[in-house]
Design an enzyme around this catalytic site. Sequence first.
Site, PDB file in Angstrom:
ATOM      1  N   GLU A 102     -20.090 -34.417  50.507  1.00 20.21           N
ATOM      2  CA  GLU A 102     -20.946 -35.116  49.527  1.00 20.21           C
ATOM      3  C   GLU A 102     -21.877 -36.114  50.204  1.00 20.21           C
ATOM      4  O   GLU A 102     -23.052 -36.226  49.851  1.00 20.21           O
ATOM      5  CB  GLU A 102     -20.079 -35.822  48.471  1.00 20.21           C
ATOM      6  CG  GLU A 102     -19.304 -34.878  47.572  1.00 20.21           C
ATOM      7  CD  GLU A 102     -20.166 -33.803  46.936  1.00 20.21           C
ATOM      8  OE1 GLU A 102     -21.329 -34.069  46.599  1.00 20.21           O
ATOM      9  OE2 GLU A 102     -19.677 -32.661  46.811  1.00 20.21           O
ATOM     10  N   HIS A 148     -19.805 -23.475  38.913  1.00 22.88           N
ATOM     11  CA  HIS A 148     -21.215 -23.165  39.163  1.00 22.88           C
ATOM     12  C   HIS A 148     -21.771 -22.101  38.235  1.00 22.88           C
ATOM     13  O   HIS A 148     -22.986 -22.005  38.063  1.00 22.88           O
ATOM     14  CB  HIS A 148     -21.413 -22.752  40.618  1.00 22.88           C
ATOM     15  CG  HIS A 148     -20.981 -23.811  41.589  1.00 22.88           C
ATOM     16  ND1 HIS A 148     -19.664 -24.152  41.776  1.00 22.88           N
ATOM     17  CD2 HIS A 148     -21.695 -24.626  42.412  1.00 22.88           C
ATOM     18  CE1 HIS A 148     -19.570 -25.106  42.675  1.00 22.88           C
ATOM     19  NE2 HIS A 148     -20.788 -25.428  43.083  1.00 22.88           N
TER      20      HIS A 148
HETATM   21  O1  X8Z Z   1     -19.428 -27.329  44.836  1.00 22.01           O
HETATM   22  C1  X8Z Z   1     -19.224 -27.660  45.980  1.00 22.01           C
HETATM   23  C2  X8Z Z   1     -19.406 -29.108  46.410  1.00 22.01           C
HETATM   24  C3  X8Z Z   1     -20.474 -29.786  45.635  1.00 22.01           C
HETATM   25  S1  X8Z Z   1     -22.061 -29.203  45.978  1.00 22.01           S
HETATM   26  C4  X8Z Z   1     -18.116 -29.855  46.201  1.00 22.01           C
HETATM   27  N1  X8Z Z   1     -18.768 -26.752  46.876  1.00 22.01           N
HETATM   28  C5  X8Z Z   1     -18.524 -25.361  46.510  1.00 22.01           C
HETATM   29  C6  X8Z Z   1     -17.382 -25.218  45.538  1.00 22.01           C
HETATM   30  O2  X8Z Z   1     -16.614 -26.164  45.355  1.00 22.01           O
HETATM   31  O3  X8Z Z   1     -17.233 -24.141  44.947  1.00 22.01           O
HETATM   32  C7  X8Z Z   1     -18.501 -26.999  48.293  1.00 22.01           C
HETATM   33  C8  X8Z Z   1     -18.056 -25.692  48.869  1.00 22.01           C
HETATM   34  C9  X8Z Z   1     -18.218 -24.651  47.800  1.00 22.01           C
HETATM   35 ZN    ZN Z   2     -22.617 -29.700  47.917  1.00 19.89          ZN
END
Ligand code: X8Z
Ligand code: ZN
Length: 605
Positions: A374, A502
Site C-alpha cells: 500500500e 475486484h
Molecule cells: O488488491 C490488492 C491490494 C490493493 S491494490 C491489497 N491486491 C490484490 C488482491 O488482494 O487480490 C494485492 C495483490 C493482489
Molecule cells: Zn495495490
Amino acid sequence: MPVTPKIISTLLAATAMAAASATVLAAPVAKPTAAEADRFLADTEAKLNKLNNEQARAAWVGSNFITDDTEGIAAYFAERFLAASGEAAIGARRFNGMKLSPEAARKIMLLQQTVVFADPKEREQYATLQAALNGAYGKAKYCPQNGDCMALGEMEKVLATSHDEAKLKEMWSGWHAQSPAYKDKYVEYVALSNKGAKQMGFADTGAMWRSQYDMPPEAFSAEMERLWQQVKPLYDSLHTYTRYKLRATYGPDVVPLTGPIPSHLFGNMWSQTWTNLYPILKPSTDTKSYDLTKVLEERKTDAKQMTKYAEGFYTSLGMQKLPATFWERSLLTKPRDRDVVCHASAWPLNEKDDVRIKMCITPTAEDFTVIHHELGHVYYFLAYTKQPFLFRNGANDGFHEAIGDTVALSITPAYLKQIGLMDQEPDVSADIPQLLERALSKVTILPFAYTVDKWRWDVYSGKTKPADYDKSWWQLREQYMGMKRPVAGSGATGFDAGAKYHVAADVPYSRYFLADMLQFQFHRALCREAGYTGPLNRCSVYGNAKAGAKFQQMLAMGASKPWPEALKAISGEDKIDGNALLEYFAPLKVWLDQQNAAFAAAEKK
Ligand code: X8Z
Ligand code: ZN
C-alpha cells in the site's frame, strides 16, 4: 444531499454533452489549432482535477462508513465526475490525428479512454450501481445457522489456520453464497458499462481496458498469453508438488492423484496465494521455524507500528516521511462499530499531499507485506504530484501495483535482522524454504490474475452470458489453475467471481499479473544499481540511496510517457518479461522437479 444542485448539474452536463457531440458532427468545417488543443487541455485538467478531488472525498467516506446515505453521496460525486470526463472525452476527439506536442497528444489519447454516456439517466444509474456493488461487497457476511454472523476477515482467518476440511468447506461455501445477492446489479452494470465504452468507439469495456497499455488491445491479449506461457512450467511444478502434499494431509478421497484440486484447501478464500499452506508444504529440512506472524503477535505490534516499519523502508531509500495528515486521516484498523470496505487500498485525495490508506491491519506476516504494498501506491502518488492531472498516474496500472511489492522483495532475513525482527540470519540452506514461501504468493497469483480478467473479457464481450458466469469461471479455474469448485456448482444463478472484491468493485485485475513480472524486473534492476551481484533472493536494497534515487526517478515520471520508457528508465529494458521472476526462482524449480520425480516414483511402487 439537497436535490436541486444535482438536477441542475445533470442538466448542464447533458446540455454540454449535446453541444460537444454537435461539434463533433460539425468538425470538418473548422480545423482546430494546436494552441486550441493546449487551451482545451488546460481547462479540462483544471476542471477534472477539482471534480476528481470531490469524487475521491465522497468515495472515501462511502467506503469508510457504509450507509445508504454515504453510498448515495459517493454515487452523486462519481456521476458528476463522469459527466465532465465524458464531455472531455468527446471534446478531445476533434484533436485526433493533429500534429501536437507529444505531451498534448498523449493527454488527448488518455482523455478518450473512458466510458461516456449520452443519456444522463444511464450515467447516474451506472454510478449508482458502482457504489451499490462496492457497498454490497463491504457489507456481506456469512451467518451460520447456529452461531454469530462472520465478516470476511474472520472467515479468512479460519481458512488460513484450520486444517479441518469440513470447516474449510463451510467457510468457502458461506462466503461464496453471498455474491449471488448482487449478481443482478452486476449484470445491469456490465451492460451499461459496455454502452459507455461503445460510445467511445471501443468494442466493449474489456477492449477498453486492454487499450490502456500503449498498444492495440489484441497485442495486449497476446502479450498476456506470451507472459503466461513463459512462467507456466514453474506454476505447474508448484501445483504438482502442492497436490502431493495436500493429498498426504487430507487423504485421497479429498485430493486426487492427478487433475484439479478442490479450491477450499489453499488457505485463501480465492486460492490466489497459498502462503498459509507453508507449514504443510515446507521441506522436511526446514527446521528453522521462524515465524514473522508469531514475532509480530508476541510483541503486540500495532497497526501504526506495522505502518512505521514500512515507512522506514521507503525513507531509507531517501524518500520523504509520510505527511502528518496521512497518520491523522488513514484508517489502519477495523472499526468495531460499523461496516467498512476492509480490502486494503491507497488513496490520493488531492494533488498535494493528502494521501491515505484504508486497511484493517492485523499483526501478521501477510499484512506486513500488504502494508509495504500500500505504501508503494502512496509513494508513487507523492512522487508524481508535480505532474499535470492526466499524468498523475502509474506508467501503467501494473507499475502502480508493482512498486510496493518491489520493496517487499527486499524483506529478506538480513533486513529483518537489521530492523530487530529476527535474531539470527539463517544460512544458505534456508534458501529453498524461503523461495518456496515466496513462490506461494508470487507464482500462484499468476494464473489467478490472468483468468480473473480473461473471465471478464468474455463477460464484457458477451461471449459469456449471465447464466454461464460460473460455468466459464470454473472452466478457467480448472484450465489455468488446476482447481475445481469444492461443492456442487451453483448453476445459472451462481456468481462465484463476484465473491472477489475486484469483480464486485469492477477493478481491472491484469495489473496484478503485470506487476508480478515487473516487480522482479525492478528488483533485479535496483539490486544491480546498488552494486549487488549475489542471488536475487538475498538482495535487499534497504538503506541504499543510489537504488532509491533510480526508483524515485521512474516514479516521478508518472504516466507522462509510454510505459516502456518508464521501464527503460529503471531497468534499461523496454519489455515486460517473466525472465527476472524465473531467474529468481530458478533454484526452486530444480528442487520442485526433484521432489515431484521422487513422489511419482514412490507412487509407482
Ligand atoms: O488488491 C490488492 C491490494 C490493493 S491494490 C491489497 N491486491 C490484490 C488482491 O488482494 O487480490 C494485492 C495483490 C493482489
Ligand atoms: Zn495495490
